[in-house]
Design an enzyme around this catalytic site. Structure first.
Site, PDB file in Angstrom:
ATOM      1  CG  HIS A 235      -2.225  -0.650   1.115  1.00  0.00           C
ATOM      2  ND1 HIS A 235      -2.969  -1.328   0.438  1.00  0.00           N
ATOM      3  CD2 HIS A 235      -2.419  -1.784   1.775  1.00  0.00           C
ATOM      4  CE1 HIS A 235      -3.330  -2.827   0.452  1.00  0.00           C
ATOM      5  NE2 HIS A 235      -2.832  -2.877   1.857  1.00  0.00           N
ATOM      6  NE  ARG A 292       2.011  13.694   4.161  1.00  0.00           N
ATOM      7  CZ  ARG A 292       1.995  13.054   2.919  1.00  0.00           C
ATOM      8  NH1 ARG A 292       2.343  13.596   1.830  1.00  0.00           N
ATOM      9  NH2 ARG A 292       1.399  12.408   3.087  1.00  0.00           N
TER      10      ARG A 292
HETATM   11  P1  ADP Z   1      -3.204   5.876   3.971  1.00  0.00           P
HETATM   12  O1  ADP Z   1      -3.253   6.930   4.402  1.00  0.00           O
HETATM   13  O2  ADP Z   1      -2.169   4.560   4.270  1.00  0.00           O
HETATM   14  O3  ADP Z   1      -1.984   5.854   2.635  1.00  0.00           O
HETATM   15  P2  ADP Z   1      -5.588   5.413   1.924  1.00  0.00           P
HETATM   16  O4  ADP Z   1      -6.606   5.432   2.929  1.00  0.00           O
HETATM   17  O5  ADP Z   1      -4.474   6.559   1.317  1.00  0.00           O
HETATM   18  O6  ADP Z   1      -3.928   4.252   3.195  1.00  0.00           O
HETATM   19  O7  ADP Z   1      -4.839   3.987   0.709  1.00  0.00           O
HETATM   20  C1  ADP Z   1      -4.038   3.678   0.528  1.00  0.00           C
HETATM   21  C2  ADP Z   1      -3.556   2.616  -0.218  1.00  0.00           C
HETATM   22  O8  ADP Z   1      -4.781   1.290   0.394  1.00  0.00           O
HETATM   23  C3  ADP Z   1      -4.289   3.342  -1.867  1.00  0.00           C
HETATM   24  O9  ADP Z   1      -3.157   3.809  -2.200  1.00  0.00           O
HETATM   25  C4  ADP Z   1      -5.242   2.092  -2.261  1.00  0.00           C
HETATM   26  O10 ADP Z   1      -3.828   0.693  -2.794  1.00  0.00           O
HETATM   27  C5  ADP Z   1      -4.959   0.901  -1.113  1.00  0.00           C
HETATM   28  N1  ADP Z   1      -6.708   1.126  -0.584  1.00  0.00           N
HETATM   29  C6  ADP Z   1      -7.537   2.124   0.042  1.00  0.00           C
HETATM   30  N2  ADP Z   1      -9.121   2.029   0.501  1.00  0.00           N
HETATM   31  C7  ADP Z   1      -9.299   0.944  -1.333  1.00  0.00           C
HETATM   32  C8  ADP Z   1     -10.663   0.659  -0.946  1.00  0.00           C
HETATM   33  N3  ADP Z   1     -11.860   0.610  -0.801  1.00  0.00           N
HETATM   34  N4  ADP Z   1      -9.997  -0.580  -2.048  1.00  0.00           N
HETATM   35  C9  ADP Z   1      -9.010  -1.126  -2.414  1.00  0.00           C
HETATM   36  N5  ADP Z   1      -7.625  -0.640  -2.028  1.00  0.00           N
HETATM   37  C10 ADP Z   1      -8.128   0.678  -1.368  1.00  0.00           C
END
Ligand code: ADP
Length: 668
Positions: A235, A292
């Site tokens: 991720h 940011r």
């Molecule tokens: P963080 O703040 O830890 O980076 P995010 O919410 O931005 O977490 O999510 C990080 C990654 O996780 C995303 O770029 C995507 O790859 C995956 N992800 C997040 N939400 C979903 C979802 N609902 N379904 C599938 N993958 C998800």
């Protein structure tokens, strides 16, 4: 505009901010922990203030120490970079209270977007499309399980306060829900001090596309196009590019509008990123807003020619946005690769160590490198193991991929494990080339991205041997400046004789024995497995070995780190260990009459009786070291007076093994 700005960060982002400050004639103040005393960001800044010990919690996350440094240095503003205090609303408040400008959004906007749950409720009100899910306060396990059932499996449990890819659990069936919830809550409590979770529909094979937004204090909000960050491991982003391949102009407009709406809904100011998840049908959903500057902001800068840090400074100083939406133009294709100290073959485990050798490709208008390290610096376990960001900009995506691959082939690091070879395979992989993008690309393409290691070919063994011979024939600096004189060149060449040298390398899977015979300047006959190869080569001024074997001329970089020989063939790395051996043994050369152990080991056998007169090259004894046998031979004609160690005895490196009395030199 400000006269002096403190950068509350380290590494590449601190260096990058300092660059813009210098260009604008603004004085920069760096802060640093003990571990970063000699770091590049400290050297680049006009002033630097120590803020505490190496652990981030006691230095870069110590808001009071950072504030004191800002006040003491007379800075008017604080740029938090990304990570550390950048999304800490309390720190933004403290800056304001101390009369300092926090270069970022108002504290309330940080707060509004800080919680993944609360921000989603706000976004729903602003009619920004969301992933179906539950974002409320009820954290009862049975209630959440029921919500999960309503959403429909698979579902994703996310820590509300989460970040950096941590605190997420994919649940594929109801029976696994309770266990996953418990484990996610524990991790959330541990990592973020808040056990609160939210539920979301888990979107299969989605793309991560984010919009860069900018807002000023005068009510203007613009977007600066998107970045596709779908290529992720654990991720976390690995490659980022813009434009997002295949994104229609209509969808870009809709996402840009939704991102600007999101920013407006929280009274945003400055640089922000609205992250969307896009499903296979092309429907986009709000994920979160990062309040940011983003790690991957150079992609947008290369695409548009804008300096986002300059924009941040202008907005924070109260100026209106430099451009209106219609004036912001994208050109060509930009691609960023994150070079990390990590081991892709071992679950991308972060690596630490010293950058004993660091060579980066040359920067130009289409190739940018953002880094905070130079050769000799260490990547420590205290901070993020990113070494550099490599960004290319070309007219088309295909050209950008080619340029990135070429740049990675010139990005050479020895001393620690990096992901460079992995990145090169990723860029070349058919799936990435075809822009078949989604967040599972790395797992899905495992076979292509993690091939069986290529066994080291004999060519590398020969090249390594040639490199040693050429190194040994480097002009002797003590012999004066006349480099063309045969007397100042130690190439093993002697009038009327051909000096020879035996070299043994240990490769991962085998031992490589090369017998080298000097033929003339830069030319050698290299015998490997009984076959003689004519080799010719030179070490170029930048340290690259250029060599010709069997009529084929090519280049490799070989870096010597003590007995290790690191061979770079483009982005691929091979390792050899040079096993110690006797130096040049010329038939005519009169040796000192003693023979020393080339490495620690055990005497296996004496091969001649003491008192025997021997011819040059006669095997005298066998030493076993590093699981291999080494034959020690007579350096010239003479008498073996005595062996200093008996058979079976252990010897340490460098000790004299044989008392050898050479025959008197022939009278001239
Ligand atoms: P963080 O703040 O830890 O980076 P995010 O919410 O931005 O977490 O999510 C990080 C990654 O996780 C995303 O770029 C995507 O790859 C995956 N992800 C997040 N939400 C979903 C979802 N609902 N379904 C599938 N993958 C998800």
């Amino acid at each position: 505009m400000f006269a002096k700005v403190l950068i509350a960060n380290r590494g590449e982002i601190a260096c990058r901010i300092i660059r813009t400050l210098a260009r604008l004639g603004i004085k920069s103040v760096a802060v640093y922990s003990h571990a970063d005393r000699d770091a590049l960001h400290v050297r680049l800044a006009d002033e630097a203030v120590a803020i505490g010990p190496a652990p981030a919690a006691q230095s870069y996350l110590n808001a009071d120490a950072v504030l004191q440094a800002a006040i003491a240095s007379g800075a008017q503003a604080v740029h938090p970079g990304y990570g550390f205090l950048s999304e800490n609303a309390a720190f933004a408040d403290q800056c304001q209270a101390a009369g300092l400008v926090f270069i970022g959004p108002p504290p309330d906007a940080i707060r509004a977007m800080g919680s993944k749950s609360a921000s989603k409720i706000l976004m729903a009100k602003a009619q920004v499309p969301l992933v179906p899910g539950y974002h409320g306060d009820n954290q009862d396990a049975a209630f959440l399980a029921d919500e999960a059932r309503k959403i429909g499996y698979p579902v994703l449990i996310k820590a509300s306060a989460g970040g950096g890819g941590k605190g997420m659990r994919i649940v594929t069936k109801p029976t696994e829900f309770d266990a996953a919830l418990g484990s996610c809550q524990r991790e959330a409590q541990q990592s973020f001090g808040d056990a609160k979770v939210l539920l979301e529909k888990y979107i299969q094979q989605p793309r991560h596309i984010e919009m860069q937004v900018f807002a000023d204090k005068h009510g203007h909000v613009v977007h600066i196009f998107e970045r596709d960050c779908s290529v992720q491991r654990r991720h976390q982003k690995v490659l980022e590019e813009a434009p997002a391949p295949g994104l229609s102009e209509a969808l870009r407009q809709q996402m840009g509008k939704a991102a600007c709406d999101a920013a407006r809904a929280v009274g945003y100011e400055g640089a922000g990123t609205v992250e969307f998840i896009v499903d296979q049908a092309g429907t986009f959903h709000f994920m979160e807003m990062n309040t940011r500057l983003q790690v991957e902001h150079p992609v947008t800068e290369m695409l548009t020619g804008l300096d986002l840090v300059e924009w941040q400074l202008r907005v924070a100083a109260g100026e209106p946005l430099p451009l209106a939406q219609a004036e912001i133009v994208a050109q060509g294709h930009a691609l960023e690769a994150r070079v990390y100290a990590e081991d892709p073959d071992n679950g991308f485990l972060p690596a630490a160590g010293t950058l004993s050798f660091l060579h980066m490709p040359a920067q130009n208008a289409g190739l940018r490198i953002d880094t905070g390290v130079t050769q000799g610096d260490a990547i420590t376990p205290y901070y993020d193991p990113m070494i550099a960001k490599l960004i290319v900009h070309r007219p088309t995506r295909a050209a950008a991929l080619t340029a990135m691959h070429a740049a990675l082939a010139q990005f050479q690091i020895a001393g620690l494990t990096t992901n460079i070879a992995f990145l090169a395979r990723l860029i070349e992989s058919p799936a990435f080339r075809a822009a078949d993008l989604d967040t599972s690309l790395i797992e899905r393409e495992h076979a292509v991205l993690f091939p069986k290691p290529v066994p080291l070919s004999d060519t590398y063994g020969l090249a390594a041997a040639l490199y040693e011979c050429l190194q040994a024939s480097e002009p002797n600096p003590e012999a004066g400046r006349n480099e063309s004189s045969p007397w100042t060149v130690q190439d093993g060449w002697r009038i009327g004789s051909h000096a020879a040298r035996a070299l043994t390398f240990q490769a991962e899977d085998r031992q490589i024995d090369v017998h080298a015979q000097a033929l003339g300047q830069g030319e050698f006959s290299l015998t490997l497995k009984g076959v003689a190869h004519a080799a010719q080569g030179q070490i170029l001024p930048d340290g690259i070995l250029r060599f010709t074997l069997a009529g084929h001329t090519r280049t490799l970089r070989i870096v010597a780190l003590e007995s290790r020989r690191v061979i770079f063939d483009g982005a691929t790395i091979f390792y050899l260990t040079l096993l110690p051996r006797l130096r040049w043994a010329s038939a005519e050369r009169q040796e000192t009459g003693s023979l020393n152990a080339p490495m620690p080991g055990k005497i296996v056998a004496h091969l001649v009786a003491p008192g025997t007169e021997v011819a040059p090259g006669t095997p005298l004894l066998i030493l076993e070291a590093m699981k291999m046998e080494h034959t020690i031979k007579a350096p010239g004609g003479g008498i073996v007076e005595a062996f200093h160690y008996g058979e079976g005895e252990q010897v340490s490196e460098g000790v004299e093994l044989v008392h050898f009395k050479p025959n008197p030199a022939p009278q001239k």
